[in-house]
Scaffold this active site. Structure first.
Site, short mmCIF file in Angstrom:
data_model
loop_
_atom_site.label_atom_id
_atom_site.label_comp_id
_atom_site.label_asym_id
_atom_site.label_seq_id
_atom_site.Cartn_x
_atom_site.Cartn_y
_atom_site.Cartn_z
CB CYS A 116 42.59 49.90 46.47
SG CYS A 116 41.73 51.44 46.70
CD GLU A 148 46.59 45.15 42.80
OE1 GLU A 148 45.54 44.65 42.33
OE2 GLU A 148 46.59 45.98 43.71
CD GLU A 196 48.60 52.95 56.01
OE1 GLU A 196 47.79 52.23 55.39
OE2 GLU A 196 49.67 53.36 55.51
CD GLU A 240 56.21 45.58 44.54
OE1 GLU A 240 55.75 44.76 43.73
OE2 GLU A 240 56.90 46.57 44.20
CB CYS A 251 36.21 50.01 39.82
SG CYS A 251 37.72 50.05 40.74
CD GLU A 285 43.20 52.91 52.31
OE1 GLU A 285 43.36 51.82 51.72
OE2 GLU A 285 42.81 53.92 51.75
CB SER A 291 47.28 53.39 52.16
OG SER A 291 47.01 52.18 52.82
CE LYS A 320 42.12 46.05 41.39
NZ LYS A 320 42.65 46.42 42.71
FE1 HC0 Z 1 37.94 48.28 42.17
FE2 HC0 Z 1 38.83 47.58 44.42
S1 HC0 Z 1 37.08 49.00 44.10
S2 HC0 Z 1 40.09 48.67 42.87
O1 HC0 Z 1 37.89 50.11 41.86
O2 HC0 Z 1 39.83 49.29 46.49
O3 HC0 Z 1 39.25 46.88 39.93
O4 HC0 Z 1 35.23 47.29 41.50
O5 HC0 Z 1 37.92 45.42 43.01
O6 HC0 Z 1 40.84 45.33 44.87
O7 HC0 Z 1 37.17 46.32 46.43
C1 HC0 Z 1 38.64 47.46 40.68
C2 HC0 Z 1 36.24 47.70 41.63
C3 HC0 Z 1 38.11 46.53 43.09
C4 HC0 Z 1 40.11 46.21 44.75
C5 HC0 Z 1 37.81 46.72 45.70
C6 HC0 Z 1 39.55 48.59 45.71
#
Ligand code: HC0
Ligand code: SF4
Length: 573
Positions: A298, A360, A281, A365, A502, A278, A318, A357
């Site tokens: 993310c 996701e 990028e 994708e 997170c 990233e 990104s 997640k």
């Molecule tokens: Fe997160 Fe991540 S930091 S989104 O907030 O970027 O869920 O903890 O794992 O993949 O590393 C959540 C937390 C993750 C991802 C990372 C990012």
């Protein structure tokens, strides 16, 4: 200031304070149920009744203080009214506590115990609603357990600014659901799970994927690899009675090994890898006139929010996959090749503080050559359930390390779990790569903390880069509307879908409204994240020797053709 008396204690508070908050100041606990600090104060459940001398009892959560007011919170009349209201709620509640996911962590159950409810005097008619456990990959709704407190609807509407659930119908038929009786998976729900974190009972929960993980572990033909997210290690301990903010990184690694995973890697390695990709990028977009501001990609709740509500910003995202997806792809390519394992036999499990997640990982994708990067996502809460089910004495586990190479990470990766962390980690690397100079102070404090939108300007040897950070889609909305209107000009933006990032994701241990009155988990867990960073000897992603090794042995350089194939994607409207 207003002077009043509560249970004989003299209290002085600013005008506009509620009786509930004034009582807290005098260390008097008024029980609540629908109240949730900074989210919901509507006086709906009538559990916080107090006597202010008026003809009728008042709901303390919405009653403002008045000069000379005399409040009684503990009279027979008050106690009986609260108990009656609670019993009425219980009279038509599905009381299968033993098999409820919130057993022993249910605010209704706790109130019944504390208020001395020994029997329920009324047995009401019950609604029988179908359980929606099929329409969403992340969220399960069981309206039979709903007590109509509206905390979920308030967080979705007022905090996240989405508003896909709310009260429909009237009277006994009132139900909290999406409009037109739709299922949750049929509306623009972003799977953030903030409604689950707000729910005092078991009406909302995550889709449980632990059975799939147990099955994979038990399958001798499967090589099962696990990776926990940065934020899991500062919250998992709470599920085992440890104080909020306890770091349990080593115990977590030990527990994962004892559960039977073949390899215990770390999403934090994926986070360092994300910074390489990233950061590169961003530098390329800045140099070559690419689309700006570049926005981090993310957080899958944020991505879905962007797709539904800000599709004109999709090209700003990104192209990087999120860290756990990147690591999943590396496990099924580099690691598989190095160890001569057929990628089809590898089963990758991500432990995430996040319910989105789960969505996701299923996105088309995220596939490389027919393999999903990640085969199962479980939340912090689900991991805790597995540890308990396995009979592991978590609190007394020794500290263990992650397995090497794909388990090696830096302090930059550790801070991903708090709002501003991805931005700070990226700046640590981008600064050094662009200027060729060593960063003297790696702490970018302007992007830390829980202000809804944070801004900073970074000087990259004469080139000024303006950055912004938003957490929670409500704050993201504010920020993007300014950018869209041309009222703000940034080159790089971090957005996380959940308020706090997170650490307070929808899959984290649930903190009761009572605890949240005095303690903000966003702050306490983030502090632990920054301690985790400071405890690391290497605090910049590009200095991670295992990341260097991965590029030398396999990927070539950041943004290489192979890196693009495995680690990047594109979201189209
Ligand atoms: Fe997160 Fe991540 S930091 S989104 O907030 O970027 O869920 O903890 O794992 O993949 O590393 C959540 C937390 C993750 C991802 C990372 C990012
Ligand atoms: Fe709203 Fe998020 Fe819950 Fe979906 S998951 S209903 S978007 S709070």
């Amino acid at each position: 200031m207003i002077n009043l008396t509560i249970d004989g204690v003299k209290v002085q508070v600013p005008a506009g304070t509620t009786v509930l908050n004034a009582a807290r100041q005098a260390n008097i606990n008024i029980p609540t149920l629908c109240y949730l600090k900074e989210v919901n104060a509507i006086g709906a459940c009538r559990i916080c009744m107090v006597d202010t001398g008026a003809r009728a009892l008042s709901a303390a959560c919405v009653m403002p203080v008045a000069e000379g007011m005399v409040v009684k919170t503990n009279t027979p009349k008050v106690r009986e009214a609260r108990k009656m209201n609670l019993e009425l709620l219980l009279s038509n509640h599905d009381r299968n506590c033993l098999t409820c996911v919130r057993n022993q962590n249910c605010e209704l159950q706790r109130l019944a115990e504390e208020m001395g409810v020994k029997e329920i005097r009324f047995e009401g008619k019950r609604n029988e609603y179908p359980i929606d456990d099929f329409s969403s990959p992340s969220i399960v709704r069981d309206a039979n357990k709903c007590i109509l407190c509206r905390r979920c609807a308030a967080v979705c509407h007022n905090v996240q600014k989405i508003g896909v659930i709310g009260a429909t119908n009237r009277g006994f038929g009132t139900i909290i659901e999406p409009a037109f009786n739709k299922n949750i998976g049929e509306v623009p729900c972003i799977n953030c799970g903030q409604c689950i974190a707000a729910c005092p009972v078991g009406a909302l929960r995550e889709k449980d994927d632990t059975d799939r993980v147990w099955e994979a572990i038990a399958d001798p033909d499967k090589h099962v690899v696990v990776q926990p997210a940065p934020a899991v290690r500062v919250a998992l301990g709470e599920e085992f009675g440890m104080p909020m903010g306890t770091r349990v990184t080593g115990k977590m690694a030990a527990a994962l090994r004892r559960l039977g995973f073949d390899k215990v890697f770390d999403t934090n390695f994926g986070a360092d890898l994300t910074i390489m990709e990233e950061g590169t990028e961003l530098i390329n977009r800045l140099k070559n006139g690419g689309k700006l501001p570049m926005i981090t990609s993310c957080s899958p709740g944020w991505i879905k929010y962007c797709e539904h509500f800000f599709p004109d910003f999709l090209d700003n995202l990104s192209s990087c996959k999120s860290p756990h997806q990147m690591l999943g792809a590396i496990i099924k390519s580099y690691y598989a090749k190095q160890n001569n394992i057929d990628p089809a036999k590898i089963f990758t499990v991500s432990v995430m503080p996040c319910t989105a997640k789960k969505f996701e990982r299923q996105r088309p994708e995220m596939e490389v050559e027919g393999h999903e990067d990640v085969d199962a996502v479980i939340t912090t809460r689900e991991l805790a359930r597995m540890i308990k089910e396995a009979g592991i004495d978590f609190v007394n586990l020794p500290d263990e390390q992650f397995d090497e190479v794909l388990g090696d990470s830096t302090g930059a990766a550790a801070i991903f779990g708090a709002t501003g962390g991805v931005m700070e980690a990226a700046l640590r690397t981008v600064y050094e790569v662009v200027t060729g100079k060593e960063l003297e102070d790696v702490d970018f404090k302007d992007v830390r903390g829980i202000a809804g939108v944070k801004e900073a300007e970074v000087d990259l040897d004469g080139t000024k880069v303006r950055v912004a950070v938003a957490h929670g889609t409500g704050n993201a909305k504010k920020l993007l509307e300014k950018v869209r209107a041309g009222e703000a000009d940034y080159q790089f933006i971090e957005v996380m879908g959940c308020p706090g990032g997170c650490v307070t994701g929808g899959g984290q241990p649930i903190v009761s409204a009572r605890v949240k009155m005095d303690v903000d988990p966003k702050k306490v867990r983030a502090a632990a994240i920054y301690d985790e960073d400071e405890a690391m000897t290497i605090r910049k992603s590009h200095e991670n020797p295992s990341i260097k090794k991965l590029y030398e042995e396999f990927l070539g350089e950041p943004n290489s053709h192979l890196a693009h194939q495995l680690l990047h994607t594109h979201y189209a409207a």
